[in-house]
Design a protein around this motif. Structure first.
Motif, PDB file in Angstrom:
ATOM      1  N   LEU A  65       0.822  -1.210   0.000  1.00 43.07           N
ATOM      2  CA  LEU A  65       0.000   0.000   0.000  1.00 43.07           C
ATOM      3  C   LEU A  65       0.856   1.262   0.000  1.00 43.07           C
ATOM      4  N   HIS A  66       1.975   1.213   0.702  1.00 44.25           N
ATOM      5  CA  HIS A  66       2.892   2.347   0.671  1.00 44.25           C
ATOM      6  C   HIS A  66       3.368   2.606  -0.754  1.00 44.25           C
ATOM      7  N   ILE A  67       3.810   1.538  -1.410  1.00 43.69           N
ATOM      8  CA  ILE A  67       4.314   1.681  -2.782  1.00 43.69           C
ATOM      9  C   ILE A  67       3.214   2.177  -3.712  1.00 43.69           C
ATOM     10  N   TYR A  68       2.023   1.590  -3.577  1.00 43.26           N
ATOM     11  CA  TYR A  68       0.919   1.929  -4.467  1.00 43.26           C
ATOM     12  C   TYR A  68       0.495   3.387  -4.304  1.00 43.26           C
ATOM     13  N   ALA A  69       0.352   3.837  -3.052  1.00 43.14           N
ATOM     14  CA  ALA A  69      -0.057   5.214  -2.798  1.00 43.14           C
ATOM     15  C   ALA A  69       0.980   6.201  -3.326  1.00 43.14           C
ATOM     16  N   LYS A  70       2.241   5.887  -3.120  1.00 40.82           N
ATOM     17  CA  LYS A  70       3.302   6.769  -3.629  1.00 40.82           C
ATOM     18  C   LYS A  70       3.281   6.813  -5.152  1.00 40.82           C
ATOM     19  N   ASN A  71       3.062   5.659  -5.773  1.00 42.02           N
ATOM     20  CA  ASN A  71       3.005   5.618  -7.241  1.00 42.02           C
ATOM     21  C   ASN A  71       1.874   6.478  -7.793  1.00 42.02           C
ATOM     22  N   ILE A  72       0.716   6.436  -7.110  1.00 43.65           N
ATOM     23  CA  ILE A  72      -0.440   7.222  -7.556  1.00 43.65           C
ATOM     24  C   ILE A  72      -0.140   8.712  -7.472  1.00 43.65           C
ATOM     25  N   LEU A  73       0.411   9.149  -6.340  1.00 47.76           N
ATOM     26  CA  LEU A  73       0.704  10.566  -6.168  1.00 47.76           C
ATOM     27  C   LEU A  73       1.796  11.025  -7.130  1.00 47.76           C
ATOM     28  N   ASP A  74       2.762  10.158  -7.376  1.00 47.90           N
ATOM     29  CA  ASP A  74       3.827  10.500  -8.321  1.00 47.90           C
ATOM     30  C   ASP A  74       3.289  10.564  -9.753  1.00 47.90           C
ATOM     31  N   LYS A  75       2.316   9.705 -10.047  1.00 49.16           N
ATOM     32  CA  LYS A  75       1.717   9.668 -11.387  1.00 49.16           C
ATOM     33  C   LYS A  75       0.866  10.908 -11.660  1.00 49.16           C
ATOM     34  N   HIS A  76       0.013  11.269 -10.721  1.00 48.99           N
ATOM     35  CA  HIS A  76      -0.928  12.372 -10.942  1.00 48.99           C
ATOM     36  C   HIS A  76      -0.364  13.730 -10.530  1.00 48.99           C
ATOM     37  N   LYS A  77       0.545  13.720  -9.571  1.00 47.56           N
ATOM     38  CA  LYS A  77       1.183  14.956  -9.094  1.00 47.56           C
ATOM     39  C   LYS A  77       0.160  16.020  -8.679  1.00 47.56           C
ATOM     40  N   ILE A 128       4.211  14.258   3.515  1.00 48.32           N
ATOM     41  CA  ILE A 128       3.053  13.366   3.465  1.00 48.32           C
ATOM     42  C   ILE A 128       3.422  12.038   4.091  1.00 48.32           C
ATOM     43  N   GLU A 129       2.645  11.619   5.076  1.00 47.98           N
ATOM     44  CA  GLU A 129       2.827  10.321   5.729  1.00 47.98           C
ATOM     45  C   GLU A 129       1.731   9.376   5.253  1.00 47.98           C
ATOM     46  N   ILE A 130       2.133   8.200   4.766  1.00 44.35           N
ATOM     47  CA  ILE A 130       1.200   7.169   4.319  1.00 44.35           C
ATOM     48  C   ILE A 130       1.007   6.188   5.466  1.00 44.35           C
ATOM     49  N   ALA A 131      -0.181   6.154   6.062  1.00 40.27           N
ATOM     50  CA  ALA A 131      -0.432   5.325   7.244  1.00 40.27           C
ATOM     51  C   ALA A 131      -1.322   4.137   6.883  1.00 40.27           C
ATOM     52  N   ILE A 154      -2.210  10.405   5.580  1.00 38.78           N
ATOM     53  CA  ILE A 154      -3.288   9.791   4.804  1.00 38.78           C
ATOM     54  C   ILE A 154      -3.550   8.392   5.352  1.00 38.78           C
ATOM     55  N   ASP A 155      -4.786   8.151   5.752  1.00 34.95           N
ATOM     56  CA  ASP A 155      -5.201   6.834   6.252  1.00 34.95           C
ATOM     57  C   ASP A 155      -5.498   5.934   5.054  1.00 34.95           C
ATOM     58  N   VAL A 156      -4.471   5.258   4.564  1.00 36.57           N
ATOM     59  CA  VAL A 156      -4.612   4.433   3.365  1.00 36.57           C
ATOM     60  C   VAL A 156      -5.446   3.185   3.654  1.00 36.57           C
ATOM     61  N   LYS A 157      -5.386   2.690   4.862  1.00 36.03           N
ATOM     62  CA  LYS A 157      -6.212   1.534   5.216  1.00 36.03           C
ATOM     63  C   LYS A 157      -7.696   1.888   5.134  1.00 36.03           C
ATOM     64  N   LEU A 176     -10.168   8.215  -4.673  1.00 35.13           N
ATOM     65  CA  LEU A 176     -10.293   8.531  -3.261  1.00 35.13           C
ATOM     66  C   LEU A 176      -9.002   9.129  -2.715  1.00 35.13           C
ATOM     67  N   LEU A 177      -7.878   8.542  -3.098  1.00 33.34           N
ATOM     68  CA  LEU A 177      -6.591   9.020  -2.602  1.00 33.34           C
ATOM     69  C   LEU A 177      -6.337  10.464  -3.019  1.00 33.34           C
ATOM     70  N   ILE A 178      -6.694  10.792  -4.222  1.00 36.46           N
ATOM     71  CA  ILE A 178      -6.422  12.134  -4.737  1.00 36.46           C
ATOM     72  C   ILE A 178      -7.475  13.139  -4.280  1.00 36.46           C
ATOM     73  N   GLU A 179      -8.760  12.766  -4.334  1.00 36.07           N
ATOM     74  CA  GLU A 179      -9.838  13.741  -4.169  1.00 36.07           C
ATOM     75  C   GLU A 179     -10.513  13.738  -2.802  1.00 36.07           C
TER      76      GLU A 179
END
Length: 298
Positions: A65-77, A128-131, A154-157, A176-179
């Protein structure tokens, strides 16, 4: 909900369960322990990855989930930041705001902490902390305050639970992560701190007394009328209970009661003797907040 692993690594790239073949044909390994995974995509249970011929890795979901969330934010910026309120109140300072990242830095050490992401917005850093299972504790919060950065957690769970039914809907998760802002919180906001510091200059000291018959610490003449005496010689006058009202009031600051952090735990000591209150200066408070609300960045 017990989250099962929705991601695996395929040829070094993180992939979700909906995009791979069933069974060992998924050709995936665990993002955490790098052991072989099997894709379980039955008709009745959650679609997920499982470790093949090994016990389930405890850190697999969190790492993925850490990797995935970071990838999304890096992708959309870009991301919608949560609203900012005056401390312990519903008084809005800044509404939820979408921002664009000019630059993203992954896991760079800042003194005693390593944030998951550092993004730059109009030249200013935001941490940004991914929790997932480990959230920012009081000890880390104190270190963040010392460093002087604005920080969002960000409460990724929680996000995953909102997006994950029987089949993982990665598009819902991305949106959801972005908006969404319900799963984001300000750990520290520098402008909120500046406002709080200015409001402290408006305070007046109120002496604490112990009300009968329960000896609760209280203050008289509460400017926002938290409570009203219903009998006795003070009937009709306002007051507030320190523990129930002042302690969490945006217009009050309890003093003579020290708060400090000990291994991440908050400890209170000392007798409460006075409360600093600025609730009677509402117009000045509104003027200070209005000045900062005109700012366009976080």
């Amino acid at each position: 909900m017990d989250i099962k692993l929705p991601f695996g690594l395929q040829d070094g790239k993180l992939v979700d369960i909906s995009s791979v073949k069933s069974g060992l044909a998924c050709n995936c390994i665990c993002p955490s322990c790098e052991q072989r995974l099997v894709a379980k995509k039955g008709e009745f249970n959650q679609h997920h990855f499982a470790h093949h011929n090994t016990i389930e890795c405890e850190g697999a979901v969190e790492t993925a989930l850490h990797i995935y969330a970071k990838n999304i934010l890096d992708k959309h910026k870009r991301m919608v930041l949560p609203p900012v309120y005056l401390n312990n109140s519903d008084k809005l300072i800044f509404p939820a705001t979408e921002v664009t990242f000019e630059k993203i830095v992954l896991e760079k050490r800042l003194n005693q902490i390593i944030p998951d992401l550092i993004v730059f917005i109009k030249g200013k850093p935001l941490l940004i902390e991914i929790a997932v299972t480990h959230f920012v504790d009081k000890f880390k919060e104190s270190k963040i305050f010392e460093l002087g950065y604005s920080v969002i957690e960000i409460d990724v769970k929680g996000l995953l639970n909102a997006a994950y039914d029987r089949i993982f809907e990665y598009r819902d998760f991305e949106k959801l992560l972005i908006e969404e802002t319900n799963f984001k919180r300000w750990v520290n906001n520098l402008k909120q701190n500046v406002i709080s510091d200015q409001l402290k200059k408006l305070v007046t000291s109120k002496k604490v007394f112990h009300s009968r018959p329960y000896s609760y610490p209280a203050v008289d003449n509460c400017p926002i009328d938290k409570r009203i005496w219903k009998s006795g010689y003070k009937k009709g006058q306002s007051y507030a209970l320190v523990d129930d009202d002042c302690w969490n009031c945006p217009f009050g600051e309890v003093t003579r009661k020290q708060k400090y952090f000990n291994n991440g735990m908050m400890v209170n000591e000392g007798k409460i003797r006075e409360v600093y209150c600025n609730g009677h200066r509402q117009e000045e408070i509104d003027d200070i907040i209005a000045k900062f609300k005109r700012a366009k960045n976080y």
